[in-house]
Design a protein around this motif. Structure first.
Motif, short mmCIF file in Angstrom:
data_model
loop_
_atom_site.label_atom_id
_atom_site.label_comp_id
_atom_site.label_asym_id
_atom_site.label_seq_id
_atom_site.Cartn_x
_atom_site.Cartn_y
_atom_site.Cartn_z
N ARG A 10 0.84 -1.18 0.00
CA ARG A 10 0.00 0.00 0.00
C ARG A 10 0.88 1.24 0.00
O ARG A 10 1.97 1.24 0.57
CB ARG A 10 -0.90 0.01 1.25
CG ARG A 10 -1.80 -1.19 1.35
CD ARG A 10 -2.90 -1.13 0.31
NE ARG A 10 -3.89 -0.15 0.71
CZ ARG A 10 -4.87 -0.42 1.57
NH1 ARG A 10 -4.99 -1.61 2.10
NH2 ARG A 10 -5.74 0.50 1.89
N ALA A 11 0.39 2.32 -0.59
CA ALA A 11 1.20 3.52 -0.73
C ALA A 11 1.11 4.40 0.50
O ALA A 11 0.79 5.57 0.43
CB ALA A 11 0.76 4.30 -1.97
N THR A 12 1.37 3.82 1.65
CA THR A 12 1.34 4.59 2.89
C THR A 12 2.70 4.57 3.57
O THR A 12 2.85 5.05 4.68
CB THR A 12 0.29 4.01 3.86
OG1 THR A 12 0.56 2.62 4.04
CG2 THR A 12 -1.10 4.20 3.31
N VAL A 15 7.88 1.81 -0.37
CA VAL A 15 7.49 0.74 -1.27
C VAL A 15 8.73 0.20 -1.96
O VAL A 15 9.47 0.95 -2.60
CB VAL A 15 6.48 1.25 -2.33
CG1 VAL A 15 6.07 0.12 -3.24
CG2 VAL A 15 5.27 1.85 -1.64
N CYS A 276 -2.17 8.44 1.15
CA CYS A 276 -2.17 8.80 -0.26
C CYS A 276 -1.61 7.67 -1.10
O CYS A 276 -0.63 7.03 -0.72
CB CYS A 276 -1.34 10.07 -0.47
SG CYS A 276 -1.30 10.66 -2.18
N ASN A 277 -2.25 7.42 -2.24
CA ASN A 277 -1.71 6.46 -3.20
C ASN A 277 -1.66 7.06 -4.61
O ASN A 277 -1.65 6.35 -5.61
CB ASN A 277 -2.50 5.15 -3.19
CG ASN A 277 -3.98 5.35 -3.50
OD1 ASN A 277 -4.44 6.45 -3.78
ND2 ASN A 277 -4.74 4.26 -3.44
N TRP A 280 0.46 5.82 -7.62
CA TRP A 280 0.16 4.48 -8.11
C TRP A 280 -1.18 4.41 -8.87
O TRP A 280 -1.43 3.44 -9.55
CB TRP A 280 0.12 3.50 -6.94
CG TRP A 280 1.47 3.19 -6.39
CD1 TRP A 280 2.29 2.13 -6.70
CD2 TRP A 280 2.20 3.97 -5.43
NE1 TRP A 280 3.46 2.20 -5.99
CE2 TRP A 280 3.44 3.32 -5.20
CE3 TRP A 280 1.94 5.15 -4.74
CZ2 TRP A 280 4.40 3.81 -4.32
CZ3 TRP A 280 2.89 5.65 -3.86
CH2 TRP A 280 4.11 4.98 -3.66
N ARG A 321 8.64 5.72 -7.67
CA ARG A 321 7.71 4.98 -6.81
C ARG A 321 8.45 4.03 -5.88
O ARG A 321 8.06 3.86 -4.72
CB ARG A 321 6.70 4.22 -7.67
CG ARG A 321 5.69 5.11 -8.39
CD ARG A 321 4.56 4.30 -9.00
NE ARG A 321 5.00 3.45 -10.09
CZ ARG A 321 5.01 3.81 -11.38
NH1 ARG A 321 4.61 5.02 -11.72
NH2 ARG A 321 5.39 2.96 -12.31
N ASN A 340 -6.45 9.40 -1.96
CA ASN A 340 -6.43 8.04 -1.42
C ASN A 340 -7.53 7.26 -2.12
O ASN A 340 -8.62 7.06 -1.61
CB ASN A 340 -6.63 8.07 0.10
CG ASN A 340 -6.38 6.70 0.72
OD1 ASN A 340 -5.59 5.91 0.21
ND2 ASN A 340 -7.02 6.43 1.84
N ARG A 342 -9.85 4.53 -3.68
CA ARG A 342 -10.29 3.20 -3.29
C ARG A 342 -11.07 2.49 -4.39
O ARG A 342 -11.39 1.32 -4.26
CB ARG A 342 -11.16 3.28 -2.02
CG ARG A 342 -10.41 3.79 -0.81
CD ARG A 342 -9.29 2.87 -0.44
NE ARG A 342 -8.56 3.32 0.72
CZ ARG A 342 -7.43 2.81 1.14
NH1 ARG A 342 -6.87 1.83 0.44
NH2 ARG A 342 -6.82 3.27 2.20
#
Length: 343
Positions: A10-12, A15, A276-277, A280, A321, A340, A342
């Protein structure tokens, strides 16, 4: 929609690995590089160039857009309606089944009402306060009246079209957030969102980070913080009962992050990155073809040199990334406009 990557992290946080993006549901396009306002918190209007994202540019990228599964395109700028090809661009994207959002100052909505309601699912207008405050910040004498007339023109064409406002919170309007929400209600808008002014990035046509004096002109000062926090708490507590559930888009927690942003800027609080993602699941395309992973991070390529698909999965983007540590990244910790997604 599931967003697939080679690394399922996950982009929190940090990565690991050179991710490949297989789906890019959100795309932001700067349709025009210039603007018809002279906002005190923005440098976009200072550009001497009139660059546009053209229909030809879109046609070159349609195959990439299809393969990446783009579902939502938001047109920003500058003022998108200054691009004469915008209706044709939007029409092509609508044929792909893509949801379209227009971000506008509102000054040209009346002139292009027919084209807007025919091509866009949603309109987001800038609203910086009740009439005198809005006009002062926009530095356009009739800005509020033109916005009001434009919204009325859209409603006459298609009453059910969703029109919301976005307010950039800063020194000039920190004392009137409640009145700004009331103004949005009076304009028959469907809602309003608030975000803090960006003070420290090179986004929005800033060649360099603003010097400290320029930041102070826009930032909420320590003596003004109690007023801002009172406005935030009133919105968090009473906006639902006064304006209707969901009219103020942000949750109480997100509203309080606005005050925290200015507290952190003053050194009274440690800044915390939002969830936030964006890198990605989205990309930002500027009018000259520059592609960024979000509004604030460095460019990862240019559509004049490669396809969108090649840019978002190019070496520069994959390296970015792989190395991005959102929790500790200085740009992310000062972010005012996170995504963010979903699906």
């Amino acid at each position: 929609m599931e967003v697939k990557t080679e690394d399922r992290s996950r982009a929190t946080g940090r990565v690991e690995g050179p991710e490949i993006v297989h789906a890019l549901p959100v795309l932001v396009i700067y349709a025009h590089s210039s603007c018809n306002c002279r906002c005190i918190m923005c440098d976009i209007w200072k550009t001497t160039e009139n660059r546009t994202f053209s229909l030809r540019d879109l046609r070159h990228q349609l195959d990439s857009i299809r393969r990446l599964g783009v579902r939502h395109v938001a047109f920003s700028g500058g003022e998108p309606l200054m691009n004469s090809e915008l209706p044709l661009i939007a029409s092509h994207l609508r044929k792909e089944g893509i949801q379209l959002t227009l971000l506008s100052t509102g000054l040209l909505l009346g002139k292009y009402a027919v084209e807007v309601v025919e091509n866009f699912d949603e309109v987001i207008v800038s609203l910086d306060g009740p009439q005198p405050v809005h006009n002062q910040i926009r530095r356009v004498k009739m800005a509020f009246s033109l916005l009001e007339a434009g919204v009325c023109a859209l409603r006459r064409q298609r009453d059910e079209i969703r029109i919301t406002a976005r307010c950039t919170v800063q020194k000039a309007n920190h004392h009137c957030l409640w009145e700004t929400a009331r103004a949005a209600k009076g304009l028959r808008l469907n809602g309003i969102s608030f975000l803090a002014a960006d003070l420290t990035s090179t986004a929005f046509n800033r060649a360099l980070v603003w010097p400290e004096k320029r930041q102070e002109e826009i930032a909420v000062s320590i003596s003004e913080l109690p007023v801002l926090e009172e406005q935030v708490e009133t919105l968090a507590r009473d906006a639902g009962s006064e304006f209707g559930a969901g009219f103020v888009v942000e949750s109480p927690e997100k509203l309080r992050r606005i005050a925290d942003h200015f507290r952190a800027h003053l050194g009274l609080l440690t800044p915390v990155s939002p969830l936030c993602n964006a890198p990605w699941v989205s990309a930002v395309v500027e009018a000259d073809g520059t592609v960024r992973p979000c509004f604030f991070h460095r460019p990862i390529g240019n559509l004049r040199e490669a396809s969108l698909e090649a840019v978002v999965n190019g070496a520069e983007a994959r390296s970015f990334r792989a190395q991005l540590d959102i929790r500790n990244d200085a740009v992310c910790r000062n972010c005012v406009c996170s995504l963010n997604y979903r699906g």
